[in-house]
Scaffold this motif. Structure first.
Motif, PDB file in Angstrom:
ATOM      1  N   VAL A  74      10.705  -3.073  -7.863  1.00 27.62           N
ATOM      2  CA  VAL A  74      10.638  -4.490  -7.527  1.00 27.62           C
ATOM      3  C   VAL A  74       9.197  -4.939  -7.724  1.00 27.62           C
ATOM      4  CG1 VAL A  74      12.581  -4.503  -5.918  1.00 27.62           C
ATOM      5  CG2 VAL A  74      10.288  -3.964  -5.066  1.00 27.62           C
ATOM      6  N   SER A  75       9.007  -6.178  -8.094  1.00 25.93           N
ATOM      7  CA  SER A  75       7.655  -6.655  -8.364  1.00 25.93           C
ATOM      8  C   SER A  75       7.556  -8.149  -8.108  1.00 25.93           C
ATOM      9  CB  SER A  75       7.253  -6.358  -9.814  1.00 25.93           C
ATOM     10  OG  SER A  75       8.087  -7.073 -10.709  1.00 25.93           O
ATOM     11  N   ARG A  76       6.341  -8.606  -8.025  1.00 24.96           N
ATOM     12  CA  ARG A  76       6.087 -10.030  -7.912  1.00 24.96           C
ATOM     13  C   ARG A  76       4.729 -10.350  -8.515  1.00 24.96           C
ATOM     14  NH1 ARG A  76       4.672 -14.075  -2.919  1.00 24.96           N
ATOM     15  NH2 ARG A  76       4.728 -15.948  -4.182  1.00 24.96           N
ATOM     16  N   SER A  77       4.685 -11.424  -9.281  1.00 22.57           N
ATOM     17  CA  SER A  77       3.432 -11.915  -9.837  1.00 22.57           C
ATOM     18  C   SER A  77       2.941 -13.065  -8.974  1.00 22.57           C
ATOM     19  CB  SER A  77       3.628 -12.381 -11.285  1.00 22.57           C
ATOM     20  OG  SER A  77       3.989 -11.294 -12.111  1.00 22.57           O
ATOM     21  N   LEU A  78       1.706 -12.982  -8.529  1.00 26.66           N
ATOM     22  CA  LEU A  78       1.119 -14.029  -7.707  1.00 26.66           C
ATOM     23  C   LEU A  78       0.342 -14.986  -8.607  1.00 26.66           C
ATOM     24  CD1 LEU A  78      -0.268 -11.750  -4.857  1.00 26.66           C
ATOM     25  CD2 LEU A  78       1.965 -12.858  -4.980  1.00 26.66           C
ATOM     26  N   GLY A  79       0.579 -16.266  -8.418  1.00 26.76           N
ATOM     27  CA  GLY A  79      -0.112 -17.255  -9.251  1.00 26.76           C
ATOM     28  C   GLY A  79      -1.596 -17.320  -8.979  1.00 26.76           C
ATOM     29  N   ARG A  80      -1.938 -17.321  -7.711  1.00 27.09           N
ATOM     30  CA  ARG A  80      -3.341 -17.368  -7.310  1.00 27.09           C
ATOM     31  C   ARG A  80      -3.579 -16.325  -6.243  1.00 27.09           C
ATOM     32  NH1 ARG A  80      -4.632 -23.887  -6.733  1.00 27.09           N
ATOM     33  NH2 ARG A  80      -4.145 -24.445  -8.903  1.00 27.09           N
ATOM     34  N   PRO A  81      -4.250 -15.247  -6.585  1.00 25.25           N
ATOM     35  CA  PRO A  81      -4.851 -14.933  -7.884  1.00 25.25           C
ATOM     36  C   PRO A  81      -3.808 -14.434  -8.896  1.00 25.25           C
ATOM     37  CG  PRO A  81      -5.149 -13.107  -6.404  1.00 25.25           C
ATOM     38  CD  PRO A  81      -4.479 -14.190  -5.599  1.00 25.25           C
ATOM     39  N   ASP A  82      -4.248 -14.218 -10.134  1.00 23.60           N
ATOM     40  CA  ASP A  82      -3.350 -13.746 -11.189  1.00 23.60           C
ATOM     41  C   ASP A  82      -3.183 -12.235 -11.049  1.00 23.60           C
ATOM     42  OD1 ASP A  82      -1.822 -13.448 -13.421  1.00 23.60           O
ATOM     43  OD2 ASP A  82      -3.479 -13.639 -14.849  1.00 23.60           O
ATOM     44  N   VAL A  83      -2.316 -11.845 -10.118  1.00 24.55           N
ATOM     45  CA  VAL A  83      -2.138 -10.439  -9.770  1.00 24.55           C
ATOM     46  C   VAL A  83      -0.646 -10.115  -9.701  1.00 24.55           C
ATOM     47  CG1 VAL A  83      -2.401  -8.752  -7.904  1.00 24.55           C
ATOM     48  CG2 VAL A  83      -4.310 -10.229  -8.511  1.00 24.55           C
ATOM     49  N   THR A  84      -0.292  -8.918 -10.132  1.00 30.36           N
ATOM     50  CA  THR A  84       1.084  -8.440 -10.016  1.00 30.36           C
ATOM     51  C   THR A  84       1.113  -7.231  -9.093  1.00 30.36           C
ATOM     52  OG1 THR A  84       1.651  -9.184 -12.252  1.00 30.36           O
ATOM     53  CG2 THR A  84       3.083  -7.524 -11.258  1.00 30.36           C
ATOM     54  N   VAL A  85       2.041  -7.243  -8.145  1.00 30.50           N
ATOM     55  CA  VAL A  85       2.217  -6.092  -7.256  1.00 30.50           C
ATOM     56  C   VAL A  85       3.595  -5.500  -7.518  1.00 30.50           C
ATOM     57  CG1 VAL A  85       0.601  -6.805  -5.477  1.00 30.50           C
ATOM     58  CG2 VAL A  85       2.930  -7.668  -5.401  1.00 30.50           C
ATOM     59  N   VAL A  86       3.661  -4.183  -7.554  1.00 32.69           N
ATOM     60  CA  VAL A  86       4.888  -3.473  -7.914  1.00 32.69           C
ATOM     61  C   VAL A  86       5.133  -2.343  -6.921  1.00 32.69           C
ATOM     62  CG1 VAL A  86       6.088  -2.157  -9.708  1.00 32.69           C
ATOM     63  CG2 VAL A  86       4.462  -3.954 -10.361  1.00 32.69           C
ATOM     64  N   VAL A  87       6.390  -2.179  -6.531  1.00 35.29           N
ATOM     65  CA  VAL A  87       6.810  -1.010  -5.755  1.00 35.29           C
ATOM     66  C   VAL A  87       7.904  -0.334  -6.564  1.00 35.29           C
ATOM     67  CG1 VAL A  87       7.786  -0.147  -3.602  1.00 35.29           C
ATOM     68  CG2 VAL A  87       6.297  -2.170  -3.564  1.00 35.29           C
ATOM     69  N   LYS A  88       7.722   0.925  -6.895  1.00 36.91           N
ATOM     70  CA  LYS A  88       8.683   1.592  -7.763  1.00 36.91           C
ATOM     71  C   LYS A  88       8.876   3.047  -7.351  1.00 36.91           C
ATOM     72  CE  LYS A  88       7.322   2.805 -11.906  1.00 36.91           C
ATOM     73  NZ  LYS A  88       6.767   2.790 -13.282  1.00 36.91           N
ATOM     74  N   VAL A  89      10.035   3.578  -7.708  1.00 39.21           N
ATOM     75  CA  VAL A  89      10.315   4.994  -7.516  1.00 39.21           C
ATOM     76  C   VAL A  89       9.938   5.726  -8.793  1.00 39.21           C
ATOM     77  CG1 VAL A  89      12.111   6.719  -7.080  1.00 39.21           C
ATOM     78  CG2 VAL A  89      12.203   4.491  -5.919  1.00 39.21           C
ATOM     79  N   GLY A  90       9.161   6.778  -8.675  1.00 34.33           N
ATOM     80  CA  GLY A  90       8.761   7.497  -9.874  1.00 34.33           C
ATOM     81  C   GLY A  90       7.721   8.566  -9.582  1.00 34.33           C
ATOM     82  N   ASP A  91       7.042   8.964 -10.645  1.00 36.88           N
ATOM     83  CA  ASP A  91       5.999   9.992 -10.582  1.00 36.88           C
ATOM     84  C   ASP A  91       4.648   9.307 -10.730  1.00 36.88           C
ATOM     85  OD1 ASP A  91       4.168  12.052 -11.054  1.00 36.88           O
ATOM     86  OD2 ASP A  91       5.612  13.264 -12.154  1.00 36.88           O
ATOM     87  N   LEU A  92       3.812   9.418  -9.703  1.00 40.62           N
ATOM     88  CA  LEU A  92       2.504   8.767  -9.729  1.00 40.62           C
ATOM     89  C   LEU A  92       1.706   9.149 -10.962  1.00 40.62           C
ATOM     90  CD1 LEU A  92       0.271   7.125  -8.202  1.00 40.62           C
ATOM     91  CD2 LEU A  92      -0.453   9.312  -7.215  1.00 40.62           C
TER      92      LEU A  92
END
Length: 294
Positions: free
Chosen positions: A79-97
């Motif tokens: 799941v993810s979300r892009s923030l308009g201000r600031p121009d940042v994307t945050v992601v939470v995912k299942v996987g291998d770091l």
């Protein structure tokens, strides 16, 4: 069973127990049923001579609507979300770091121990143990030397006697210290967010974690060149922050990062990677809902 299917099934069963999953299923199924009903009524109006069993037609509409609802409400591995201000994307995912191509944040303790022999001081299965094995090919001496160089400017907090701490390193640094290592084009932000006890168990607290996160973002801002950075759920295993589950820890990390980013851009993308074995302890629908209100 396919190894990729196992974490998905864990996420699915966790989501089925969530009221958000049932609400999403009901909402999407109702929407689909309305659309299908409209289409069927239109077809019957255009071709009134169509012969079809009303029961079969109704059941087909219900099944189609439910199928659509299940697909729409199906849990995701990311799941993810892009923030308009600031121009940042945050992601939470299942996987291998370590499959991430970005800079990495690695959790350490205040003595920056690295010895994984016999799993006595550092567990080989931990993120730190994997960091040694996969990035440094198990070369403890090389990692220790680079950590020492990176910590030259950090004031030492004290030194334990060998009679008190039977294994591992003896020099302590303040909790929250960050050693920045460079391997090729990648940076590794090694954060001492917990205290290694003389009994060789690590402990931390919410306050320690919050303080450590602030120092991590400061280091990422200075050395990360605003490039993407990824991290595990620090504090979830060996640090023993037992009263905070993984969802709470993820929310803390996200709140800390977004709060700092609103003051000044530090990285264009933060990815929190959840180990597949922990997937059943995370409700991705809840995470998605939390991201939407950041």
């Amino acid at each position: 069973m396919n190894s990729l299917a196992v974490p998905f099934l864990r996420i699915f069963w966790r989501c089925v127990g969530s009221w958000r999953w049932w609400r999403s299923l009901a909402t999407n199924s109702t929407l689909a049923f309305g659309i299908v009903s409209g289409v069927v009524q239109l077809l019957l109006a255009l071709w009134p001579n169509i012969e079809a069993s009303r029961i079969v037609l109704f059941l087909s509409m219900v099944v189609s609507a439910l199928a659509f609802g299940v697909v729409r409400a199906a849990p995701r591995r990311e799941v993810s979300r892009s923030l308009g201000r600031p121009d940042v994307t945050v992601v939470v995912k299942v996987g291998d770091l370590f499959d991430e191509s970005s800079h990495l944040i690695i959790g350490f303790n205040d003595t920056f121990d690295t010895d994984t022999s016999g799993d006595l001081v550092i567990s080989r299965s931990s993120v730190q143990g994997q960091f040694l094995a996969r990035i440094y090919s198990g070369d403890t001496g090389c990692l220790d030397a680079e950590l020492s160089d990176a910590l030259l400017g950090v004031e030492k907090k004290g030194r334990e006697a060998r009679s008190q701490k039977r294994a591992g390193k003896l020099t302590r640094y303040p909790v929250g210290s960050v050693a920045v290592l460079t391997r090729g084009a990648r940076r590794y932000f090694c954060s001492a967010y917990g205290r290694m006890g003389n009994d060789l168990t690590v402990s931390s607290s919410v306050d320690d974690l919050w303080h450590s996160l602030a120092n991590i973002w400061r280091a990422v801002e200075v050395f990360g060149r605003r490039e993407p950075v990824a991290m595990p759920i620090i504090g979830s295993e060996m640090a023993r922050i037992d009263h905070a589950d993984r969802e709470i820890l993820i929310r803390m990390i996200l709140l800390s990062f977004v709060s700092r980013s609103r003051e000044r851009l530090i990285s264009k993308r933060l990815t929190i990677v959840v180990h597949p074995n922990d997937a059943n302890q995370l409700d991705m629908l809840e995470m998605d809902a939390f991201l939407k209100v950041l």
